[in-house]
Design a protein around this motif. Structure first.
Motif, short mmCIF file in Angstrom:
data_model
loop_
_atom_site.label_atom_id
_atom_site.label_comp_id
_atom_site.label_asym_id
_atom_site.label_seq_id
_atom_site.Cartn_x
_atom_site.Cartn_y
_atom_site.Cartn_z
N ASP A 173 -0.63 1.80 -10.47
CA ASP A 173 -0.17 0.75 -9.56
C ASP A 173 0.79 1.33 -8.52
OD1 ASP A 173 -1.68 -1.04 -10.97
OD2 ASP A 173 0.02 -1.95 -12.04
N VAL A 174 1.68 2.22 -8.96
CA VAL A 174 2.63 2.83 -8.03
C VAL A 174 1.89 3.67 -7.00
CG1 VAL A 174 4.47 4.57 -7.89
CG2 VAL A 174 4.59 2.77 -9.61
N ARG A 175 0.89 4.43 -7.45
CA ARG A 175 0.13 5.27 -6.50
C ARG A 175 -0.62 4.42 -5.48
NH1 ARG A 175 -3.93 9.14 -8.98
NH2 ARG A 175 -4.25 9.63 -6.79
N ASN A 176 -1.06 3.25 -5.90
CA ASN A 176 -1.81 2.38 -5.01
C ASN A 176 -0.90 1.44 -4.20
OD1 ASN A 176 -4.23 3.48 -5.84
ND2 ASN A 176 -4.47 2.01 -7.50
N ALA A 177 0.37 1.46 -4.47
CA ALA A 177 1.30 0.58 -3.78
C ALA A 177 1.42 1.00 -2.31
CB ALA A 177 2.67 0.64 -4.45
N PRO A 178 1.59 0.02 -1.42
CA PRO A 178 1.70 0.34 0.01
C PRO A 178 2.87 1.28 0.32
CG PRO A 178 1.57 -2.05 -0.34
CD PRO A 178 1.62 -1.41 -1.67
N THR A 179 3.96 1.13 -0.37
CA THR A 179 5.13 1.99 -0.13
C THR A 179 4.79 3.44 -0.43
OG1 THR A 179 6.52 0.15 -0.82
CG2 THR A 179 7.55 2.31 -0.69
N PHE A 180 4.11 3.67 -1.54
CA PHE A 180 3.74 5.03 -1.91
C PHE A 180 2.75 5.60 -0.90
CE2 PHE A 180 1.46 8.29 -4.33
CZ PHE A 180 2.52 9.02 -4.83
N THR B 105 2.44 4.76 2.23
CA THR B 105 3.18 5.03 3.47
C THR B 105 3.95 6.33 3.34
OG1 THR B 105 3.41 2.66 3.82
CG2 THR B 105 4.90 4.08 5.06
N PHE B 106 4.57 6.55 2.20
CA PHE B 106 5.31 7.78 1.96
C PHE B 106 4.36 8.98 2.02
CE2 PHE B 106 6.87 10.99 -1.08
CZ PHE B 106 8.06 11.32 -0.46
N GLY B 107 3.18 8.84 1.39
CA GLY B 107 2.19 9.92 1.41
C GLY B 107 1.72 10.21 2.83
N GLU B 108 1.53 9.16 3.61
CA GLU B 108 1.10 9.36 5.00
C GLU B 108 2.19 10.07 5.80
OE1 GLU B 108 0.14 5.40 6.21
OE2 GLU B 108 -1.75 5.38 5.09
N LYS B 109 3.44 9.71 5.56
CA LYS B 109 4.55 10.36 6.27
C LYS B 109 4.62 11.84 5.90
CE LYS B 109 7.45 6.34 7.04
NZ LYS B 109 8.72 5.68 6.79
N VAL B 110 4.42 12.14 4.63
CA VAL B 110 4.43 13.55 4.21
C VAL B 110 3.28 14.29 4.88
CG1 VAL B 110 4.07 15.09 2.23
CG2 VAL B 110 5.60 13.14 2.01
N GLU B 111 2.13 13.67 4.95
CA GLU B 111 0.96 14.31 5.57
C GLU B 111 1.21 14.51 7.06
OE1 GLU B 111 -2.24 16.38 5.30
OE2 GLU B 111 -1.49 15.31 3.53
#
Length: 189
Positions: free
Chosen positions: A131-138, A140-146
């Protein structure tokens, strides 16, 4: 010796030892009815007779114990072997008892329930992590890191994040640069 006398004076209601000494110390103040001299003589003879029988039985017992030890020695039965046999018999008695069986069954059921509970906890943790991995916040964080990763690597801008893996040309170009060569870095905001 004086301590013994003092102790007996301090504890007058203490019980005397059984045996000859107790009989001798009882004397005429005992709660038994008064005995005639003839009855007293008969009891004294009986006392001597019983004491002789006890001594004879003790001697016979000692002889029998020695005979037993000799037989065991000839058979190769050692005290350690006897101890092992006693422990084995005792353990068999314990394991066949109702209390042991009930306790064993209870522990077995508790073990099964604990295993199921741990499995459920593990599944719940896995679901929560998913659920955490699929959460929008996570995401968004992944996209920012990318995005940050793309900005830091100049040749990575030509490829999309899905097309690359760990051995991508962008990573290889960064790893292949000599130590002294300058690298381009984008300022972090």
């Amino acid at each position: 010796m004086e301590d013994t006398e003092k102790d007996s004076q301090q504890h007058p209601d203490s019980v005397p030892e059984m045996g000859e000494d107790a009989v001798m110390t009882a004397g005429p103040s005992s709660p038994f009815p008064a005995l005639t001299e003839e009855e007293r003589q008969e009891l004294q003879e009986e006392l001597v007779k019983v004491e002789d029988e006890i001594q004879t039985l003790s001697q016979v017992l000692a002889v029998k114990e020695k005979q037993l030890a000799d037989i065991k020695r000839k058979l190769g039965i050692t005290p350690l072997n006897e101890l092992k046999q006693n422990i084995t018999k005792t353990w068999q008695g314990v394991t066949t008892s109702n209390a042991y069986r009930r306790t064993s069954e209870t522990l077995s059921q508790a073990s099964l329930k604990a295993t199921a509970a741990f499995s459920n906890v593990g599944s719940a943790i896995s679901r929560k992590l998913e659920d955490v991995r699929n959460a929008p916040t996570f995401k968004t964080f992944g996209e920012k890191v990318e995005t940050l990763k793309t900005k830091m690597s100049p040749s990575a801008s030509a490829t999309t994040p899905n097309d690359r893996d760990d051995g991508s040309p962008a990573t290889d170009s960064l790893l292949g640069q000599p130590e002294g060569s300058p690298t381009q870095e984008a300022p972090m905001n």
